[in-house]
Design a protein around this motif. Structure first.
Motif, PDB file in Angstrom:
ATOM      1  N   VAL A 145       0.801  -1.226   0.000  1.00  0.00           N
ATOM      2  CA  VAL A 145       0.000   0.000   0.000  1.00  0.00           C
ATOM      3  C   VAL A 145       0.835   1.278   0.000  1.00  0.00           C
ATOM      4  CG1 VAL A 145      -2.038  -1.047   1.024  1.00  0.00           C
ATOM      5  CG2 VAL A 145      -0.193  -0.245   2.505  1.00  0.00           C
ATOM      6  N   ASN A 146       2.153   1.170  -0.093  1.00  0.00           N
ATOM      7  CA  ASN A 146       2.947   2.386  -0.200  1.00  0.00           C
ATOM      8  C   ASN A 146       2.877   2.887  -1.644  1.00  0.00           C
ATOM      9  OD1 ASN A 146       3.456   2.179   2.493  1.00  0.00           O
ATOM     10  ND2 ASN A 146       5.520   1.356   2.266  1.00  0.00           N
ATOM     11  N   PHE A 147       3.378   4.111  -1.865  1.00  0.00           N
ATOM     12  CA  PHE A 147       3.098   4.720  -3.175  1.00  0.00           C
ATOM     13  C   PHE A 147       3.673   3.935  -4.349  1.00  0.00           C
ATOM     14  CE2 PHE A 147       1.508   8.235  -0.742  1.00  0.00           C
ATOM     15  CZ  PHE A 147       0.428   8.634  -1.516  1.00  0.00           C
ATOM     16  N   PHE A 162      -6.460   7.319  -4.899  1.00  0.00           N
ATOM     17  CA  PHE A 162      -5.124   7.935  -4.917  1.00  0.00           C
ATOM     18  C   PHE A 162      -4.623   8.138  -6.345  1.00  0.00           C
ATOM     19  CE2 PHE A 162      -5.768   4.924  -1.442  1.00  0.00           C
ATOM     20  CZ  PHE A 162      -5.892   5.835  -0.399  1.00  0.00           C
ATOM     21  N   SER A 163      -5.538   8.025  -7.278  1.00  0.00           N
ATOM     22  CA  SER A 163      -5.182   7.973  -8.689  1.00  0.00           C
ATOM     23  C   SER A 163      -4.214   9.089  -9.103  1.00  0.00           C
ATOM     24  CB  SER A 163      -6.467   8.042  -9.503  1.00  0.00           C
ATOM     25  OG  SER A 163      -6.162   8.044 -10.846  1.00  0.00           O
ATOM     26  N   ALA A 164      -4.500  10.310  -8.661  1.00  0.00           N
ATOM     27  CA  ALA A 164      -3.689  11.442  -9.114  1.00  0.00           C
ATOM     28  C   ALA A 164      -2.290  11.428  -8.512  1.00  0.00           C
ATOM     29  CB  ALA A 164      -4.376  12.753  -8.757  1.00  0.00           C
ATOM     30  N   ALA A 165      -2.106  10.667  -7.446  1.00  0.00           N
ATOM     31  CA  ALA A 165      -0.808  10.684  -6.759  1.00  0.00           C
ATOM     32  C   ALA A 165       0.040   9.456  -7.072  1.00  0.00           C
ATOM     33  CB  ALA A 165      -1.041  10.784  -5.253  1.00  0.00           C
ATOM     34  N   LEU A 166      -0.450   8.598  -7.948  1.00  0.00           N
ATOM     35  CA  LEU A 166       0.351   7.406  -8.286  1.00  0.00           C
ATOM     36  C   LEU A 166       1.611   7.850  -9.013  1.00  0.00           C
ATOM     37  CD1 LEU A 166      -2.516   5.020  -9.470  1.00  0.00           C
ATOM     38  CD2 LEU A 166      -1.366   5.085  -7.254  1.00  0.00           C
TER      39      LEU A 166
END
Ligand SMILES: Cc1ncc(COP(=O)(O)O)c(C=O)c1O
Length: 438
Positions: A145-147, A162-166
């Protein structure tokens, strides 16, 4: 506040409001059984969370942890280290495939994955191929679950919010589960090796020289046990070799006996460049993970002034002495009790028990490999996940059984040293629940 909302403990990957209506709280364990505060005994069909293959509270591990915590509870892991971490790195790499002789410790599978991705990028840069930045994962892959792990992972709800932060520059291979072609396969499906060619397509699209690494679970676990099609992993290896891409096997589940060998790599006869592990490394007793890398990768970092840090990465608890002591005791037990052979001997019985659910009213697929298994039920109309959630709760309350449901797929991770009769009885109980499920 309502009872559903006032629990201060925000549980991970759990329907908290539903849970709080009827909490399922475990307070003790021994061997293959859990106990609750009110004296209920529950059989664990999931070996913890794929973690505890040799059973809970194994006396040898308990003793090792007790002794270690009273001898050296902690010491800094940067610039000095502890004897147990060194010993464990030796032992783990001795079990690993050829040339994966270096071991970096983490505290979880998620950290192992992000560490591996960073090592892959650093390796290429150290060799003057800093253009190799793209990372390739696979649909339905779970890499924590980390980026980094979330970005290469392919489980939609885990990514959606979290789509925009992938992280950028990531592509995915298609997954290999296709019920039209490979439902009810026993072990590896015959259909699907051609899906490895997705990697070749991505090499054509981006040019292979821009791709750093491909990460896959040899057997997808969290998505509901998806074994690799025959010849699929071999083909990924070939394509990686052809284009100079690192192959990472995420063996957080498949290492340490879950597929009958120390590593899935050994079972499948395909050697990756990097392996990520956790879970069975300490039998789940103390959190710990490890990343194993090939000699050439480690050596690529070992350049420049010798007083300088080669990899700016690490965790306060990397190589924690108590975790390492748990790991050493766990590896001792695997060896002394012949755990991996025990697991292999149980495979056929497990497969037969699972596949006996073929034809059951709700069942649309059964999958298995090693001691990993799944029974996939059709979702209820408009309510995906509801049938699985109910099965989990009914197993707990009516049958004293802890069963994991991932949406409508029941997943099984029996103990590597299961008693076959106990295993049979657990599936009889699952069947009783499923027979009465709407
Ligand atoms: C293949 C795989 N990678 C990574 C992880 C993440 O591990 P952790 O929950 O210890 O961070 C898991 C957890 O189930 C996993 O199965």
């Amino acid at each position: 506040m309502s009872a559903a909302l006032d629990n201060p403990y925000w549980m991970p990957f759990t329907a908290n409001r539903d849970f709080n209506q009827q909490p399922r709280v475990i307070s003790g364990a021994a061997g293959h059984w859990y106990t609750t505060a009110d004296g209920k005994e529950l059989y664990d069909t999931f070996s913890g969370l794929w973690t505890s293959g040799i059973g809970h509270c194994h006396p040898k591990i308990v003793a090792a942890v007790q002794e270690q915590v009273a001898t050296l509870d902690y010491c800094m892991g940067f610039q000095v280290t502890n004897n147990k971490a060194i010993e464990l790195a030796d032992r783990v790499t001795a079990l690993a495939p050829d040339r994966l002789n270096h071991c970096f410790f983490t505290n979880s599978g998620s950290e192992s994955v992000d560490t591996a991705l960073k090592i892959a990028l650093g390796y290429h840069r150290a060799r003057g191929e800093g253009n190799r930045t793209r990372l390739i994962g696979r649909e339905k892959g779970y890499h924590g679950v980390n980026f980094g792990g979330m970005s290469v992972g392919g489980i939609v709800p885990n990514r959606k919010v979290f789509s925009a932060a992938l992280i950028p520059g990531v592509d995915h291979l298609r997954h290999t589960l296709d019920l039209e072609h490979n439902a009810f396969s026993r072990g590896q499906p015959e259909w699907g090796a051609h899906l490895a060619e997705d990697l070749e397509r991505l090499c054509t699209l981006h040019d292979g020289s821009n791709i750093a690494a491909v990460i896959v679970e040899p057997v997808s676990g969290s998505a509901g046990v998806i074994p690799p099609p025959v010849a699929y992993l071999e083909r990924l290896r070939e394509i990686c070799d052809h284009h100079g891409i690192l192959l990472i096997f995420d063996e957080v589940i498949t290492a340490f006996g879950r597929v009958g060998k120390a590593f899935g790599a050994e079972r499948f006869g395909v050697t990756p460049d990097i392996i990520t592990t956790a879970k069975g490394l300490t039998n789940g007793v103390i959190p710990m993970g490890a990343v194993l890398v090939r000699d050439e990768i480690y050596e690529a970092f070992m350049q420049g002034p010798a007083h300088m840090i080669e990899l700016f990465h690490g965790y306060t608890y990397s190589g924690h002495p108590v975790a390492a002591a748990a790991g050493l005791a766990t590896l001792d037990v695997y060896e002394e009790e012949g755990t991996f052979a025990q697991a292999t001997a149980l495979e056929q019985h497990f497969e037969d028990l699972l596949h006996a659910f073929k034809g059951h009213k709700h069942v649309i697929d059964v999958r298995n490999f090693g001691l990993m298994g799944a029974i996939e039920m059709a979702p209820r109309d408009g309510l995906p996940g509801a049938r699985g959630a109910e099965a989990h709760k009914r197993c707990f309350w009516d049958e004293n059984l802890v069963v994991r449901a991932g949406m409508d797929t029941l997943q099984f991770s029996p103990f590597l040293n299961s008693d076959p009769d106990e295993m049979s009885r657990s599936f009889e109980a699952v069947r009783r629940v499923m027979d009465t499920l709407e």
